[in-house]
Motif scaffolding. Structure first.
Motif, PDB file in Angstrom:
ATOM      1  N   HIS A 236       0.856  10.821  10.202  1.00  8.93           N
ATOM      2  CA  HIS A 236       0.012   9.891   9.348  1.00  8.93           C
ATOM      3  C   HIS A 236       0.333   8.384   9.672  1.00  8.93           C
ATOM      4  CE1 HIS A 236      -2.898   9.017   6.338  1.00  8.93           C
ATOM      5  NE2 HIS A 236      -1.791   8.687   5.542  1.00  8.93           N
TER       6      HIS A 236
ATOM      7  N   CYS B  21       0.590   5.517   0.094  1.00 10.27           N
ATOM      8  CA  CYS B  21      -0.304   6.597   0.242  1.00 10.27           C
ATOM      9  C   CYS B  21      -0.009   7.593  -1.048  1.00 10.27           C
ATOM     10  CB  CYS B  21       0.400   7.552   1.491  1.00 10.27           C
ATOM     11  SG  CYS B  21      -0.139   6.683   2.914  1.00 10.27           S
TER      12      CYS B  21
ATOM     13  N   GLU C 199      -1.955   5.554  11.714  1.00  8.94           N
ATOM     14  CA  GLU C 199      -2.768   4.650  10.978  1.00  8.94           C
ATOM     15  C   GLU C 199      -2.241   3.156  11.736  1.00  8.94           C
ATOM     16  OE1 GLU C 199      -1.636   3.580   6.869  1.00  8.94           O
ATOM     17  OE2 GLU C 199      -1.489   5.745   6.415  1.00  8.94           O
TER      18      GLU C 199
ATOM     19  N   CYS D  57      -6.583   5.677   5.347  1.00  7.57           N
ATOM     20  CA  CYS D  57      -5.613   4.679   4.812  1.00  7.57           C
ATOM     21  C   CYS D  57      -5.763   3.572   5.697  1.00  7.57           C
ATOM     22  CB  CYS D  57      -4.345   5.606   4.905  1.00  7.57           C
ATOM     23  SG  CYS D  57      -3.763   6.522   3.502  1.00  7.57           S
TER      24      CYS D  57
ATOM     25  N   TYR E  35       0.849  -1.186   0.123  1.00 13.71           N
ATOM     26  CA  TYR E  35       0.047   0.075  -0.020  1.00 13.71           C
ATOM     27  C   TYR E  35       0.892   1.120   0.058  1.00 13.71           C
ATOM     28  CZ  TYR E  35      -3.569   3.343   1.439  1.00 13.71           C
ATOM     29  OH  TYR E  35      -4.674   4.390   1.650  1.00 13.71           O
TER      30      TYR E  35
HETATM   31 ZN    ZN Z   1      -2.255   7.563   3.705  1.00 15.22          ZN
END
Ligand code: ZN
Ligand code: AMP
Length: 464
Positions: free
Chosen positions: A235, A28, A239, A210, A26
């Motif tokens: 961030h 961002c 998460e 996210c 993954y």
């Molecule tokens: Zn993100």
């Protein structure tokens, strides 16, 4: 064996997928409120190089990149533009994809939009609330960081001195301001986009999307999570808190962060105004391949200082490799293949892989390619190069470029009669005062390495 430096453990680790041959990653994606700058694209290109190298190693890659289409800056931009949220973010999403195409960035398997994953976000908030990680205040829902003992493990933040219960509502803030962060913001301003939820009408904080989209498409634990270093805090720290707080399972195995692109020693950013967009540089005549080459020429964990001189250097370096490829392709020899060249191709492949396996050290990988060029040129000069070698050399170059993505397709060599025909057409166009067409023909020829010179005896041409 590929080794990656893992931000979470702060060590270089051998990469192994959690499950068989499948890599779930993954990254961002962009916040679509404006055109992206080449600092953003340094991160996106480095993720693309990682993705392509995993495929080179025969992994089956499932790569997700989200599009952030709801966030503080987006709301400000949308309100001042007078457009709807969909119109505003739709426009910048399309422009972002055009830039990705010109930077030769492969499309991830799925590119989900935040605003289309509200149910998944609400589900996480419910699980967090049930597990005692949240509280409500002024109609908003907050994550209580003292309820999650692992808070700070990614960024190395120490929680002492943190004021219990102090909160932040904004999407971005500094480590020194670590506070309980907002999961769901109560709708306040007129015209602000809002959605219903069990916690009242409002909109998600940036971090929640996210966690929701990565787990939706990759499962509760997955292999790799990427982004620029500025995302480590808050961030990605947030998460982890949201995802692990909700599931009780480890969220991500490898955290991979790209260092900044700098301009005169400072981070390239929108707010400082010291940035270039991809399209600005292309308008100035630089090729997107050279921009990509420059961005990936330094290992992703090292800061890179952007200069126009560096970009011109990238154009030259790239031209050198393309000329080499052309020389090999045009090399007229029917002979056998030579052991010497066979050894060189083997060494080039090994050198490239050794560089890439060392935490994607692209400058080592490029050095192997330049050494290869030098040695094969020497072999050709010495006549120790046969028809059979041509394919082998082109094959290695093609394999390397399947990861770097900078060389482009080889254009067939233009034959003399074709060049002369185009020159005559240009002459006719000029007589008819169609200078646009005449210039177009000149630049088309220039692109294919043919330089024109107008003299009193007519137009002469030569190959670059
Ligand atoms: Zn993100
Ligand atoms: P944004 O659209 O602001 O969310 O940023 C998209 C990506 O670009 C994120 O992964 C950021 O970390 C990254 N980024 C922003 N500025 C830079 C920079 N100067 N150098 C490298 N990456 C950056």
């Amino acid at each position: 064996m590929l080794k990656l430096r893992n931000t979470l453990t702060r060590t270089l680790e051998e990469f192994k997928p959690l499950e068989g041959n499948k890599v779930r990653m993954y990254a961002c994606g962009p916040t679509v409120y404006d055109y992206g700058h080449i600092g953003n694209f340094r991160t996106f290109v480095s993720v693309d190089v990682l993705r392509r190298y995993l495929k080179y190693l025969d992994y089956e890659v499932q790569h997700i990149m989200n599009i952030t289409d709801i966030e503080d800056k987006i709301i400000r931009g949308m309100l001042s533009s007078g457009r709807s949220l969909e119109e505003f973010t739709g426009f910048y999403t399309q422009e972002f994809l055009k830039d990705c195409d010109s930077m030769n960035i492969e499309r991830p398997e799925i590119m989900p939009f935040a605003t289309r994953h509200l149910p998944q976000m609400i589900e996480i908030m419910k699980r967090l609330a049930d597990a005692g990680h949240t509280y409500q205040s002024d109609g908003s829902l907050y994550f209580s960081i003292s309820s999650f003992p692992g808070y700070g493990k990614l960024s190395g933040l120490k929680l002492e001195g943190n004021i219990a219960g102090a909160r932040v509502d904004v999407d971005e803030y500094e480590k020194a301001d670590a506070r309980d962060f907002v999961l769901w913001k109560a709708a306040k301003e007129e015209g602000e986009p809002r959605w219903p939820s069990p916690f009242g009408e409002g909109r998600p904080g940036w971090h929640l999307e996210c966690s929701a989209m990565s787990m939706e498409y990759l499962g509760e634990s997955f292999d790799i999570h990427c982004g620029g270093v500025d995302l480590i805090f808050p961030h990605h720290e947030n998460e982890i808190a949201q995802s692990e707080g909700a599931t009780g399972k480890p969220f991500v195995n490898f955290w991979v962060h790209t260092e900044f692109l700098l301009v005169e020693g400072e981070k390239m950013s929108k707010s400082k105004g010291n940035y270039y967009t991809v399209r600005q540089l292309i308008e100035q005549g630089y090729s997107p391949d050279a921009i990509r080459y420059l961005l990936l020429s330094v290992p992703y964990r090292t800061q890179l200082n952007f200069t126009m001189e560096g970009l011109r250097g990238a154009e030259t370096a790239l031209e050198g490799i393309r000329n080499f490829r052309r020389r090999v392709a045009d090399y007229d020899s029917q002979g056998e293949s030579h052991t010497r060249v066979r050894d060189l191709t083997e060494r080039a492949r090994e050198g490239f892989e050794a560089g890439m396996n060392d935490d994607l050290n692209t400058s080592r990988a490029l050095a192997a390619m330049f050494e290869f060029r030098r040695d094969v040129n020497t072999a050709m000069d010495a006549g120790e190069f046969g028809g059979g070698d041509r394919e082998a050399v082109l094959e290695v170059l093609g394999r390397i470029d399947s990861v770097l993505g900078v060389l482009g397709e080889e254009q067939a060599q233009m034959l003399d009669p074709e060049i002369e025909r185009r020159i005559e057409e240009r002459y006719a166009a000029r007589r008819a005062r169609d200078f646009t067409l005449a210039d177009q023909i000149r630049s088309e020829l220039a692109e294919r390495g043919i330089i024109l010179e107008d003299t009193s005896q007519g137009t002469k041409w030569k190959r670059k």
